[in-house]
Design an enzyme around this catalytic site. Structure first.
Site, short mmCIF file in Angstrom:
data_model
loop_
_atom_site.label_atom_id
_atom_site.label_comp_id
_atom_site.label_asym_id
_atom_site.label_seq_id
_atom_site.Cartn_x
_atom_site.Cartn_y
_atom_site.Cartn_z
N HIS A 17 0.84 -1.20 0.00
CA HIS A 17 0.00 0.00 0.00
C HIS A 17 0.87 1.25 0.00
CE1 HIS A 17 -3.03 -2.70 2.26
NE2 HIS A 17 -3.53 -2.51 1.05
N LYS A 41 -18.68 -5.53 7.88
CA LYS A 41 -17.46 -6.30 8.14
C LYS A 41 -16.83 -5.84 9.44
CE LYS A 41 -15.23 -7.63 3.82
NZ LYS A 41 -14.11 -7.30 2.94
N ARG A 90 -2.19 -6.20 -8.24
CA ARG A 90 -1.17 -7.23 -8.01
C ARG A 90 -1.17 -8.28 -9.10
NH1 ARG A 90 -3.42 -8.53 -2.16
NH2 ARG A 90 -5.23 -8.35 -3.50
N SER A 127 -3.21 -7.77 3.12
CA SER A 127 -3.45 -7.60 4.56
C SER A 127 -3.87 -8.92 5.19
CB SER A 127 -4.53 -6.54 4.79
OG SER A 127 -4.10 -5.28 4.32
#
Length: 159
Positions: A17, A41, A90, A127
């Site tokens: 990040h 969440k 990614r 993460s």
């Protein structure tokens, strides 16, 4: 002023990040790291904790600030007077999902999305992976800022 938003949950922030934030900070006058508040969440860290870690980790960048938001990203961009969303990619699988989001965002509001390929050093990093490694006693100090290492170890009782 050219402003961009780098959105995400950042639970927690990783060096991947930070690489995107740093590169974006060289392209834009101001970069706003937008921490999504997702009521459905529950993260490992609260939104406030994530913002604290992000502020500490981005302190070296003079033109990066951290804000939280909920609701539509394009509304947050409009509120922040940002015409661009910056997203790190990614892998091809990231692109497939993010392209749909980008097309919806430009259709809703005209906000453009800039896709930035990740540095190959971080192409595997997420993460979730960081949290899993720490949960099992692994060392993630090469992949996250020091403030995150400390908080993860504390959260998982590894002080």
């Amino acid at each position: 002023m050219r402003r961009a938003v780098c959105p995400g949950s950042f639970d927690p922030v990783t060096n991947g990040h930070l690489d995107i934030f740093g590169r974006a900070s060289r392209l834009f006058d101001e970069v706003i790291v937008g921490v999504l508040i997702n009521q459905s969440k529950s993260g490992l860290f609260s939104v406030e904790e994530r913002m604290e870690m992000l502020r500490e980790a981005t302190a070296a960048y003079g033109n990066v600030r951290v804000e939280s938001f909920q609701g539509l990203l394009v509304d947050f961009c409009r509120d922040q007077h940002a015409a661009v969303i910056v997203k790190g990619l990614r892998a091809v699988s990231d692109f497939d999902y993010e392209l749909k989001m980008a097309q919806m965002n430009i259709g809703l509001s005209g906000v453009e999305t800039l896709f930035m390929p990740t540095n190959p050093l971080y192409s595997f990093l997420s993460s979730s992976l960081v949290k899993d490694v720490v949960k099992w006693g692994g060392d993630v100090s090469a992949y996250v800022p020091d403030v995150v290492v400390d908080r993860l170890q504390s959260r998982f009782g590894q002080d």
